[in-house]
Every structure is written in structure tokens, then in C-alpha cells.
Design an enzyme around this catalytic site. Structure first.
Site: not given
Ligand code: C5P
Length: 245
Positions: A218, A67, A127, A40, A69, A72
Site C-alpha cells: 500500500r 505468493d 507475521t 507480487k 504459499k 499440502d
Molecule cells: O500493503 P502492505 O505493504 O502491508 O502489503 C504487504 C504484503 O505482504 C501483502 O501482500 C501481505 O499479504 C504480504 N505479507 C505480509 N506479512 C507476511 C507475509 C506476507 O504482510 N508475513
């Protein structure tokens, strides 16, 4: 709308490459080829490296979830989607709160490509927002009602699915049916640190709650051995009933 069968376990894992470092992103994409389902790339990476950066990561051979998003007026979103299609993403997204006409224009711009075409999904409620945040922008809680409302609107607007929290996945699955794709971030295996994610679930829980695709950053990208971490998560997706690997 796409209505194919559920993807294989490894294909369900998308690794979030949230780094401004294009070399690191391309290196990770290379090492995850043949392991994870895709990567992603989001606004952080795209703003720093643009289409050329996306193309460089995509050249490593893994499907890309773009991603960005989009949110517009319909004409502008259609143009942005058409421009994104040149990058041949596996999946791209818009904000459901942009409304039905905007989502339809994104779906139409993609459908004009013919098959194969990317999945187009919608973000329901970020979220990072809680009930107080919803009230502040004039939306009445509970959160799950708003997420389901926007998911149904996305489905009625010819989109393939939504990004949602695992907490809302079951309600959306119930409202939108089996073929509607649910993409779930906020995943933490029990062996990984939660970091800044609050509403977290394990890969096993996310699958049980109805997720089709898991977005994990991560726990993989910061692991000492990212490939091993990805394999461990895929094992959990493949056999959600077995003990934690
Ligand atoms: O490192 P981690 O597992 O927390 O990364 C989650 C990914 O999903 C990040 O790219 C974050 O921006 C994305 N994301 C999220 N919650 C959302 C939408 C996207 O954590 N509601």
C-alpha cells in the site's frame, strides 16, 4: 541452491499488487516496469483471476513473485509447483511447516526445469501470529526460535530462502548464512501510514537487518504517485546511511 551476488537496489523491491481488479494490477505493473524489481501476486488475485490473470500482469514485463504459499502432501505440492512453473515466475513459495519432504518435492520439481529457474522460498511463521497463537497450535515460543528452526529446515530441504519478519531476519541470517534469501514484508517508510501492519520497519531498517528483497504494497499502490513512491523507497535501499529521502 542459488548463490549469486546480492541483487541491485531496484531489483530488491517487489510491489504487492493486492487488488481483485486485474486492470488495475496490469496498469500498475506497466507503470512500474523499469522502476521496481518485480510485483507480487498472491492468493487474492490468483483466486479471482487465475493463471490467465497472472500471465496478463507478467506480460507487462516485470518479474513476478507468485505468493501462493503451497502447503499440502509432497506429491500435490510438486504438481502445484509444476503447474506454477508454466507461468515463469521469478519466485514462488510454500509453507515451511509443510515439512522437509514437501519442501524437497517443491525444490526438485523446480530443479527439473534446469536454469534459469525460479527461486523457491518458504514462509516460516506468519507475521499475523503471536506467541499465544503458537502455543494454541502446540508450538512453544519464542517466535524467533520457531522461525529459525523452520528456516534451517527450509535450507536443509534445498530451498533458496524464506519469507520472514524483519524482527527475525538477523537471527535467520546468522543461522543460514549470506546466500540464503530473506524476503521481508511489513515495510513502512516513515512518510507512509502503518495501516493494519503492526510489526513494521522502514526500508532502511529492513536492509540493515539483512533483507535481500522487500515486499511493499500500500505505501506504493495507494500513493498518489506510485512510481514516485517506489523510486523513493529504492533510493532508501540504495543508500541506507543517508537521511530519509
Ligand atoms: O500493503 P502492505 O505493504 O502491508 O502489503 C504487504 C504484503 O505482504 C501483502 O501482500 C501481505 O499479504 C504480504 N505479507 C505480509 N506479512 C507476511 C507475509 C506476507 O504482510 N508475513
Amino acid at each position: 541452491m542459488t548463490t549469486s551476488a546480492a541483487p541491485a537496489p531496484a531489483e530488491r523491491l517487489f510491489v504487492a499488487l493486492d487488488t481483485p481488479d486485474a486492470d488495475a494490477a496490469a496498469g500498475l505493473a506497466k507503470s512500474l516496469k523499469g522502476v521496481a524489481g518485480g510485483v507480487k501476486l498472491g492468493n487474492e488475485f490468483f483466486t479471482a483471476h487465475g493463471p490467465a490473470g497472472v500471465a496478463r500482469v507478467a506480460a507487462e514485463g516485470l518479474p513476478v513473485f507468485l505468493d501462493l504459499k503451497f502447503h499440502d502432501i509432497p506429491n500435490t505440492v510438486a504438481g502445484a509447483v509444476k503447474a506454477a512453473l508454466a507461468l515463469k515466475p521469478f519466485m514462488l513459495n510454500v509453507h515451511a511447516s509443510g515439512g522437509a519432504a514437501m519442501m524437497r518435492s517443491a525444490a526438485k520439481a523446480t530443479a527439473e526445469l534446469g536454469n534459469p529457474r525460479p527461486l523457491v522460498i518458504a514462509v516460516t511463521v506468519l507475521t499475523s501470529l503471536d506467541d499465544d497463537d503458537l502455543r494454541a497450535v502446540g508450538v512453544r515460543p519464542p517466535m524467533v526460535d520457531q522461525a529459525v528452526r523452520l528456516a534451517k529446515l527450509a535450507q536443509a530441504s534445498d530451498l533458496d530462502g524464506v519469507v520472514c519478519s524483519a524482527k527475525e531476519a538477523m537471527a535467520i541470517r546468522g543461522a543460514c548464512g549470506r546466500a540464503f534469501r530473506l524476503v521481508v514484508p511489513g515495510i513502512r517508510p516513515i512518510w507512509a501510514a502503518a495501516e493494519d501492519q503492526k510489526r513494521i520497519v522502514t526500508p532502511r531498517e529492513a536492509i540493515a537487518l539483512g533483507a535481500d528483497y522487500l515486499v511493499v504494497g500500500r505505501p506504493i499502490t495507494e500513493a498518489r504517485d506510485p512510481v514516485a513512491a517506489a523510486r523513493r523507497i529504492i533510493a532508501e535501499i540504495a543508500s541506507p546511511e543517508s537521511p530519509e529521502p
